[in-house]
Design an enzyme around this catalytic site. Sequence first.
Site, mmCIF file in Angstrom:
data_model
loop_
_atom_site.group_PDB
_atom_site.id
_atom_site.type_symbol
_atom_site.label_atom_id
_atom_site.label_comp_id
_atom_site.label_asym_id
_atom_site.label_seq_id
_atom_site.Cartn_x
_atom_site.Cartn_y
_atom_site.Cartn_z
ATOM 1 N N ARG A 14 -19.883 -4.756 5.856
ATOM 2 C CA ARG A 14 -18.558 -5.033 6.473
ATOM 3 C C ARG A 14 -17.712 -3.775 6.417
ATOM 4 O O ARG A 14 -18.141 -2.744 5.891
ATOM 5 C CB ARG A 14 -17.864 -6.189 5.758
ATOM 6 C CG ARG A 14 -17.599 -5.928 4.275
ATOM 7 C CD ARG A 14 -17.294 -7.238 3.549
ATOM 8 N NE ARG A 14 -17.286 -7.062 2.106
ATOM 9 C CZ ARG A 14 -16.187 -6.922 1.378
ATOM 10 N NH1 ARG A 14 -15.012 -6.932 1.954
ATOM 11 N NH2 ARG A 14 -16.245 -6.765 0.069
ATOM 12 N N ASN A 90 -21.219 5.244 1.499
ATOM 13 C CA ASN A 90 -19.970 4.549 1.831
ATOM 14 C C ASN A 90 -19.595 3.471 0.812
ATOM 15 O O ASN A 90 -18.415 3.155 0.673
ATOM 16 C CB ASN A 90 -20.129 3.936 3.234
ATOM 17 C CG ASN A 90 -19.070 2.895 3.523
ATOM 18 O OD1 ASN A 90 -17.947 3.223 3.892
ATOM 19 N ND2 ASN A 90 -19.393 1.622 3.314
ATOM 20 N N SER A 142 -11.888 9.777 0.015
ATOM 21 C CA SER A 142 -10.634 9.103 0.362
ATOM 22 C C SER A 142 -9.501 10.106 0.239
ATOM 23 O O SER A 142 -9.553 11.001 -0.612
ATOM 24 C CB SER A 142 -10.378 7.938 -0.610
ATOM 25 O OG SER A 142 -9.081 7.404 -0.422
ATOM 26 N N TYR A 155 -9.473 5.210 -9.286
ATOM 27 C CA TYR A 155 -10.058 5.313 -7.942
ATOM 28 C C TYR A 155 -9.918 6.750 -7.432
ATOM 29 O O TYR A 155 -10.876 7.338 -6.906
ATOM 30 C CB TYR A 155 -9.338 4.335 -7.007
ATOM 31 C CG TYR A 155 -9.814 4.353 -5.567
ATOM 32 C CD1 TYR A 155 -10.971 3.680 -5.180
ATOM 33 C CD2 TYR A 155 -9.089 5.036 -4.585
ATOM 34 C CE1 TYR A 155 -11.394 3.686 -3.857
ATOM 35 C CE2 TYR A 155 -9.501 5.041 -3.267
ATOM 36 C CZ TYR A 155 -10.651 4.369 -2.904
ATOM 37 O OH TYR A 155 -11.068 4.390 -1.592
ATOM 38 N N ALA A 157 -9.612 9.447 -9.205
ATOM 39 C CA ALA A 157 -10.524 10.302 -9.986
ATOM 40 C C ALA A 157 -11.952 10.187 -9.457
ATOM 41 O O ALA A 157 -12.670 11.191 -9.341
ATOM 42 C CB ALA A 157 -10.470 9.911 -11.460
ATOM 43 N N LYS A 159 -12.944 9.475 -6.430
ATOM 44 C CA LYS A 159 -13.095 10.111 -5.118
ATOM 45 C C LYS A 159 -12.961 11.637 -5.217
ATOM 46 O O LYS A 159 -13.625 12.374 -4.480
ATOM 47 C CB LYS A 159 -12.067 9.534 -4.134
ATOM 48 C CG LYS A 159 -12.289 8.053 -3.822
ATOM 49 C CD LYS A 159 -13.661 7.798 -3.185
ATOM 50 C CE LYS A 159 -13.819 6.376 -2.688
ATOM 51 N NZ LYS A 159 -15.094 6.132 -2.006
ATOM 52 N N ILE A 188 -7.023 2.199 6.082
ATOM 53 C CA ILE A 188 -7.868 1.584 7.116
ATOM 54 C C ILE A 188 -7.873 0.069 6.911
ATOM 55 O O ILE A 188 -8.032 -0.405 5.770
ATOM 56 C CB ILE A 188 -9.322 2.113 7.014
ATOM 57 C CG1 ILE A 188 -9.364 3.656 6.979
ATOM 58 C CG2 ILE A 188 -10.169 1.554 8.156
ATOM 59 C CD1 ILE A 188 -8.916 4.364 8.225
HETATM 60 P P1 NAP Z 1 -14.910 -2.941 1.788
HETATM 61 O O1 NAP Z 1 -14.417 -3.647 2.992
HETATM 62 O O2 NAP Z 1 -14.562 -3.475 0.441
HETATM 63 O O3 NAP Z 1 -16.495 -2.767 1.917
HETATM 64 C C1 NAP Z 1 -17.224 -2.089 0.926
HETATM 65 C C2 NAP Z 1 -18.648 -2.568 0.948
HETATM 66 O O4 NAP Z 1 -19.374 -1.891 -0.099
HETATM 67 C C3 NAP Z 1 -18.741 -4.073 0.650
HETATM 68 O O5 NAP Z 1 -19.668 -4.704 1.473
HETATM 69 C C4 NAP Z 1 -19.200 -4.076 -0.785
HETATM 70 O O6 NAP Z 1 -19.900 -5.234 -1.187
HETATM 71 C C5 NAP Z 1 -20.100 -2.859 -0.833
HETATM 72 N N1 NAP Z 1 -20.340 -2.478 -2.199
HETATM 73 C C6 NAP Z 1 -19.459 -2.499 -3.227
HETATM 74 N N2 NAP Z 1 -20.067 -2.129 -4.354
HETATM 75 C C7 NAP Z 1 -21.361 -1.883 -4.040
HETATM 76 C C8 NAP Z 1 -22.483 -1.482 -4.793
HETATM 77 N N3 NAP Z 1 -22.391 -1.298 -6.121
HETATM 78 N N4 NAP Z 1 -23.670 -1.310 -4.163
HETATM 79 C C9 NAP Z 1 -23.769 -1.515 -2.828
HETATM 80 N N5 NAP Z 1 -22.742 -1.907 -2.068
HETATM 81 C C10 NAP Z 1 -21.544 -2.097 -2.668
HETATM 82 O O7 NAP Z 1 -14.402 -1.423 1.783
HETATM 83 P P2 NAP Z 1 -14.059 -0.407 2.972
HETATM 84 O O8 NAP Z 1 -12.599 -0.404 3.138
HETATM 85 O O9 NAP Z 1 -14.938 -0.658 4.137
HETATM 86 O O10 NAP Z 1 -14.436 0.955 2.238
HETATM 87 C C11 NAP Z 1 -15.631 1.680 2.498
HETATM 88 C C12 NAP Z 1 -15.512 3.047 1.838
HETATM 89 O O11 NAP Z 1 -14.366 3.733 2.349
HETATM 90 C C13 NAP Z 1 -15.328 2.977 0.321
HETATM 91 O O12 NAP Z 1 -16.023 4.023 -0.302
HETATM 92 C C14 NAP Z 1 -13.827 3.172 0.160
HETATM 93 O O13 NAP Z 1 -13.499 3.695 -1.107
HETATM 94 C C15 NAP Z 1 -13.545 4.142 1.285
HETATM 95 N N6 NAP Z 1 -12.147 4.148 1.716
HETATM 96 C C16 NAP Z 1 -11.556 3.033 2.250
HETATM 97 C C17 NAP Z 1 -10.224 3.081 2.651
HETATM 98 C C18 NAP Z 1 -9.501 1.905 3.267
HETATM 99 O O14 NAP Z 1 -8.277 1.990 3.472
HETATM 100 N N7 NAP Z 1 -10.179 0.815 3.594
HETATM 101 C C19 NAP Z 1 -9.497 4.267 2.478
HETATM 102 C C20 NAP Z 1 -10.133 5.373 1.931
HETATM 103 C C21 NAP Z 1 -11.459 5.300 1.554
HETATM 104 P P3 NAP Z 1 -19.141 -6.360 -2.077
HETATM 105 O O15 NAP Z 1 -18.014 -6.846 -1.266
HETATM 106 O O16 NAP Z 1 -20.183 -7.388 -2.332
HETATM 107 O O17 NAP Z 1 -18.658 -5.692 -3.341
#
Ligand code: NAP
Length: 250
Positions: A14, A90, A142, A155, A157, A159, A188
């Site tokens: 997702r 990711n 991030s 978080y 730290a 990244k 996002i």
């Molecule tokens: P998200 O909607 O929470 O999706 C993250 C996905 O990673 C989820 O399906 C999650 O599964 C999976 N995941 C978590 N822990 C895992 C593990 N140990 N092994 C394998 N899969 C795992 O997050 P997102 O917003 O799409 O974020 C994706 C990336 O972008 C992350 O690295 C996040 O730090 C970075 N990011 C996001 C934002 C933002 O604003 N959204 C901003 C900056 C950076 P579960 O749900 O089952 O845990």
Amino acid sequence: MSDTRTALVTGASRGIGAAIALGLAKRGYDVALNDIERQKDDLDAVAAQIREMGQRAEVLFADVSDKAQVEAMVQQALEAFGQIDAVVNNAGILIAGTVDGLPETTWDAVMDVNAKGSFMVIQALLPAMKARGYGRIVNIASIGGKHGAPEQAHYSASKAAVMGFSRVLAQEVGPLGITVNCVCPGIIMTDMGRVNLEDPQVSNAWKAKTAMARIGDPEDVVGPVAFFASDDSAFVTGQTLNVDGGIVFS
Ligand code: NAP
């Protein structure tokens, strides 16, 4: 090297990971999709969409913070596709909490998934990339790792660790034809992003902070990742690119 490109995307069920997996498939990649097994239904749905596009999709369950599971996943990806051209680290978690009350277990969990998870996936994949003399490593960091916000010190730290690790790895593997770059999303709209956006006042404040006056969509992150995953970025390595609509200018 076969014509069809291959990629492994972690956390692909997702949010940003699913958008990246679909975006790479749209650009002609076969994609190995990773997530934790509890996300089976969502991951299967992403795989089905990729197959409808005429590309191959392999569903690989692993917790990226577990070394044995990571090694098995990478092995399965290599066996399925023969080679992995690009890996997109990711998978990530965000658990909010101020430093004064932060449990050690929360620090460890965030570091284990966000920082150590990326390291372990890369370490498992490096021998195959080195043997071929080719690889594209894209780590999702991030702007939080550059700027950060209250309740996200751990978080931030994790990244920042990914970015530092990537800069050094780029120097280690550059001579072998492997590039390593980071994409730094801003705010996002995903399940994780909602942590920052649930309160309309907070959401509006973030919008006001962006030069483009809007919150990002997962699809906004795809193009920059695809660039680093491709040969268009053949002479670009050790870089971090903010994909934040203009919040952080360094
Ligand atoms: P998200 O909607 O929470 O999706 C993250 C996905 O990673 C989820 O399906 C999650 O599964 C999976 N995941 C978590 N822990 C895992 C593990 N140990 N092994 C394998 N899969 C795992 O997050 P997102 O917003 O799409 O974020 C994706 C990336 O972008 C992350 O690295 C996040 O730090 C970075 N990011 C996001 C934002 C933002 O604003 N959204 C901003 C900056 C950076 P579960 O749900 O089952 O845990």
